[in-house]
Design a protein around this motif. Structure first.
Motif, short mmCIF file in Angstrom:
data_model
loop_
_atom_site.label_atom_id
_atom_site.label_comp_id
_atom_site.label_asym_id
_atom_site.label_seq_id
_atom_site.Cartn_x
_atom_site.Cartn_y
_atom_site.Cartn_z
N ILE A 199 35.60 52.77 33.60
CA ILE A 199 34.64 52.57 34.63
C ILE A 199 33.87 50.87 34.68
O ILE A 199 32.78 50.80 34.77
N HIS A 200 34.77 50.21 33.90
CA HIS A 200 34.47 48.94 33.90
C HIS A 200 35.40 47.91 34.75
O HIS A 200 34.98 46.65 34.89
N MET A 201 36.28 48.56 35.59
CA MET A 201 37.16 47.63 36.43
C MET A 201 37.97 48.65 37.60
O MET A 201 37.86 49.82 37.28
N CYS A 202 38.29 47.90 38.45
CA CYS A 202 39.02 48.81 39.46
C CYS A 202 40.40 47.97 39.95
O CYS A 202 40.27 46.57 39.51
N VAL A 203 40.96 48.52 40.78
CA VAL A 203 42.08 48.00 41.72
C VAL A 203 41.81 48.49 43.07
O VAL A 203 41.71 49.44 43.42
N ALA A 204 41.82 47.31 44.19
CA ALA A 204 41.67 47.47 45.18
C ALA A 204 42.58 47.19 46.31
O ALA A 204 43.37 46.12 45.85
N ASN A 205 43.00 47.69 47.20
CA ASN A 205 44.19 47.44 48.11
C ASN A 205 43.74 46.31 49.25
O ASN A 205 42.39 46.14 49.32
N SER A 206 44.43 45.84 49.95
CA SER A 206 44.11 44.75 50.75
C SER A 206 43.12 45.38 51.71
O SER A 206 42.24 44.44 51.94
N LYS A 207 43.06 46.54 52.47
CA LYS A 207 42.23 46.84 53.47
C LYS A 207 40.81 46.86 52.55
O LYS A 207 39.63 46.88 53.40
N MET A 208 40.87 47.50 51.28
CA MET A 208 39.67 47.66 50.57
C MET A 208 38.99 46.32 50.47
O MET A 208 37.73 46.15 50.49
N LEU A 209 39.86 45.30 49.79
CA LEU A 209 39.36 43.96 49.64
C LEU A 209 38.67 43.38 50.93
O LEU A 209 37.56 42.52 51.04
N ASP A 210 39.39 43.59 52.16
CA ASP A 210 38.68 43.15 53.40
C ASP A 210 37.34 43.79 53.66
O ASP A 210 36.36 43.14 53.96
N PHE A 211 37.24 45.10 53.12
CA PHE A 211 36.11 45.98 53.40
C PHE A 211 34.93 45.41 52.28
O PHE A 211 33.79 45.40 53.10
N LEU A 212 35.20 44.97 51.43
CA LEU A 212 34.37 44.27 50.38
C LEU A 212 34.00 42.74 50.72
O LEU A 212 33.00 42.29 50.10
N GLY A 213 34.98 42.33 51.60
CA GLY A 213 34.51 40.68 51.90
C GLY A 213 35.01 39.80 50.70
O GLY A 213 34.52 38.76 50.66
N GLY B 68 43.70 42.08 43.90
CA GLY B 68 43.05 43.57 44.03
C GLY B 68 42.34 43.96 42.68
O GLY B 68 41.69 44.87 42.79
N TYR B 69 42.60 43.15 41.46
CA TYR B 69 42.01 43.70 40.11
C TYR B 69 40.59 43.20 40.18
O TYR B 69 40.32 41.95 40.38
N LEU B 70 39.44 43.87 39.96
CA LEU B 70 38.01 43.59 39.85
C LEU B 70 37.42 44.04 38.56
O LEU B 70 37.51 45.20 38.24
N GLU B 71 36.77 43.26 37.82
CA GLU B 71 36.62 43.42 36.42
C GLU B 71 35.16 43.20 36.23
O GLU B 71 34.64 42.33 36.65
N GLU B 72 34.31 44.00 35.35
CA GLU B 72 33.08 43.98 35.13
C GLU B 72 31.88 43.81 35.98
O GLU B 72 32.02 44.52 37.13
N THR B 73 31.33 42.55 35.99
CA THR B 73 30.32 42.41 37.27
C THR B 73 31.04 42.15 38.48
O THR B 73 30.20 42.51 39.75
N ALA B 74 32.47 41.86 38.74
CA ALA B 74 32.97 42.01 39.89
C ALA B 74 33.19 43.37 40.68
O ALA B 74 33.27 43.62 41.68
N PHE B 75 33.25 44.17 39.38
CA PHE B 75 33.22 45.61 40.00
C PHE B 75 32.11 46.39 40.28
O PHE B 75 31.93 47.31 41.03
N ASN B 76 31.11 45.96 39.77
CA ASN B 76 29.65 46.38 40.15
C ASN B 76 29.27 46.69 41.17
O ASN B 76 28.95 48.12 41.63
N PRO B 77 29.54 45.89 42.47
CA PRO B 77 29.12 46.17 43.80
C PRO B 77 30.20 47.34 44.06
O PRO B 77 29.58 48.19 45.28
N VAL B 78 31.41 47.40 43.93
CA VAL B 78 32.46 48.49 44.18
C VAL B 78 31.74 50.00 43.50
O VAL B 78 31.54 50.64 44.20
N TYR B 79 31.33 49.80 42.43
CA TYR B 79 30.89 51.10 41.98
C TYR B 79 29.42 51.56 42.57
O TYR B 79 29.35 52.71 42.74
N GLU B 80 28.71 50.74 43.05
CA GLU B 80 27.40 51.04 44.00
C GLU B 80 27.88 51.74 45.30
O GLU B 80 27.36 52.77 45.60
N LEU B 81 28.93 51.09 45.71
CA LEU B 81 29.68 51.59 46.96
C LEU B 81 30.12 53.00 46.68
O LEU B 81 29.82 53.78 47.66
N ILE B 82 30.99 53.06 45.56
CA ILE B 82 31.35 54.61 45.32
C ILE B 82 30.25 55.73 45.04
O ILE B 82 30.14 56.47 45.75
#
Length: 540
Positions: free
Chosen positions: A144-158, A182-196
């Motif tokens: 729970i320190h990193m994630c991988v997003a596909n292109s549509k998810m990256l677009d959603f995240l801006g 698509g790889y987002l690590e540590e503080t780059a992942f935090n906003p994704v975690y909040e959306l999840i």
């Protein structure tokens, strides 16, 4: 009145480790010792609980985990058993096929581990794009320190080629360009975690469902080890509804999350005291990342790198401000420290805070302690810092640690025996759902130090079964300031027990991980039983 007899009773008291019988009412232990001296406690309404040769222990205590993340895992595509990119996409597709997903902004998979994938690396967006070209999909690493997003998810995240790296984090890029991979690590992942967290929108029902995971593994005290206001709210709701049967202890994260500043005011009645089995016990910091993902902050470079040591989440001044606050308020502070540089940052800050506030006794806790050094353990001892060790790392990722840390540092991960020799209070945790809370697996790992490949990793760090049991009972109770109420079977302590299939002090070491929890008992009631009719004269 319950009278337990005809089994092995392990008290976890050094001077008297075994007893013949135990007598308890619906609150406290009344007697523990020889059967011949128990007659004064026998009354007409005594319930005789025949242990049938099984073993009675104090209930296990969860020294660190995340019940909310466990609840989220139960609501998502569970990738913990995925062993290839193909299996990741197949599990997500099966989840889509069996769950209503049409109205969801994105699809969530939780728990992949690149260390157990046959490819041996993190997937990138192309894997998810090919399988799900018309859906936004994100998969979260088991740490729970990193994630991988596909292109549509990256677009959603801006997130695009113009997005800068956040401090304390990393956005993965395609080779020879700034296009995100698509790889987002540590503080780059935090906003994704909040959306999840927002999308999964946990309820009290979800917390109660997750509570069952812990009960089945013999735990009657659970931690919400890095939380925020919305999660505290649903935990508090479950408590107010009278549905928490375990004690639940929360530590709001100070350096990320939603509504953190309001938690201690809104729920002031729960701060440092249980209210319907729920309390807020202090603060949590996250200072670095994951060693198996090479994001733990080290003082010396990772193997195969000339200078890469990873990076901190916070600067020294920020950490000092948080530890000063904890010592000033005399509230406990926990800090996630996997790398020894993160450990150094936390130790130094607590050393300074202890001098500023000499009357404080917050029992600071270093969480994980994966690469903490011997000299740092000495300084931890001096300031009363507790070592909460994620010893299961040895089995699940020990082979990866050897690769990442080399033959000197690798065998020294999770240095439990050294910490015990130096006189620290040491407990073990599973960080659930990072590892599901099978504490007999944890005991086996601590005793054998065996990796998945069968390597004995750091034989001099092996502990005895007794020491491992203490780490999950007596020492874990101490970490919560509850050593006078929990952790051992002594007169006056809470009536919280587990019955297990075998005596862990007598079985062959490799059988330890096969011991099962048969029943959880609290205040005279059986809260969990592994099969119908087992110890059925206990109240339900």
């Amino acid at each position: 009145m319950n009278f337990f007899y005809n089994g092995t009773i392990i008290t976890m008291v050094d001077k008297a480790p075994f007893a013949e019988v135990l007598v308890a009412d619906d609150q406290k232990i009344l007697y523990v010792g020889k059967e011949e001296h128990a007659k004064p406690y026998i009354t007409p309404d005594t319930q005789w609980i025949n242990l049938q040769g099984k073993t009675l222990l104090p209930a296990f205590i969860d020294a660190h985990s995340h019940i909310s993340d466990t609840a989220m895992l139960l609501k998502s595509a569970n990738l913990q058993e995925a062993h290839s990119f193909q299996e990741i996409t197949a599990i997500i597709q099966a989840f889509i096929d069996t769950h209503p997903t049409d109205d969801l902004p994105f699809i969530i998979g939780l728990g992949y581990d690149q260390c157990q994938l046959k490819e041996g690396i993190h997937p990138d967006k192309s894997i998810l794009d090919e399988a799900f070209p018309n859906l936004a999909v994100v998969i979260v690493h088991t740490s729970i320190h990193m994630c991988v997003a596909n292109s549509k998810m990256l677009d959603f995240l801006g997130i695009n080629e113009h997005t800068p790296e956040p401090e304390g984090g990393l956005i993965g890029r395609m080779a020879n360009s700034r296009e995100p991979n698509g790889y987002l690590e540590e503080t780059a992942f935090n906003p994704v975690y909040e959306l999840i967290c927002k999308q999964l929108a946990l309820t009290a029902d979800d917390i109660i469902q997750a509570q069952e995971v812990y009960l089945k593994n013999g735990m009657l005290t659970i931690q919400e080890g890095s939380t925020d206001e919305p999660i505290v709210k649903v935990c508090h709701q479950a408590a107010e509804q009278g549905r928490l049967v375990c004690d639940l202890v929360a530590y709001p994260a100070q350096n990320f999350g939603r509504g953190i500043r309001s938690v201690f005011e809104t729920y002031a009645s729960c701060v440092n005291r249980y209210e319907h089995n729920f309390k807020i016990a202090g603060y949590k910091l996250i200072l670095d990342g994951s060693p198996q993902a090479r994001s733990a902050w080290l003082s010396e470079p990772y193997e195969g790198s000339d200078d890469f040591c990873s990076y901190p989440w916070l600067n020294d001044q920020e950490v000092q401000g948080y530890t000063d606050l904890a010592y000033e308020k005399n509230l406990q502070i926990l800090a996630h420290c996997n790398g020894d540089a993160a450990s150094e940052q936390f130790i130094k800050a607590c050393e300074i805070s202890a001098k500023k506030y000499p009357q404080a006794d917050p029992r600071p806790v270093m969480i994980h302690c994966q690469t903490v050094r011997d000299d740092q353990l000495d300084r931890m001892k001096k300031i009363g810092m507790i070592a909460s060790i994620f010893v299961d790392h040895v089995y699940y990722w020990g082979d990866t640690h050897l690769k990442n840390l080399g033959p000197v540092r690798g065998p020294h991960i999770s240095p439990a025996k050294t910490a015990m020799r130096k006189g620290l209070s040491v407990n073990f945790h599973t960080d659930c759902p990072i590892v599901m809370p099978n504490l007999f697996q944890t005991i086996w790992t601590a005793v054998t130090r065996q990796t998945k490949k069968g390597i004995t990793l750091g034989q001099d760090e092996q502990v005895s079964v007794w020491e491992a049991l203490k780490a999950l009972t007596v020492n874990a109770a101490f970490a919560y300031f509850e050593e006078n109420e929990k952790g051992s079977l002594e007169v006056g302590k809470k009536a919280e027990f587990i019955i297990v299939s075998d005596n862990p002090l007598q079985v062959e070491k490799n059988h330890l991980r096969n011991i099962t929890v048969l029943a959880c008992i609290k205040q005279g009631k059986c809260l969990y039983s592994s099969r119908e009719g087992l110890f059925d004269n206990l109240a339900k």
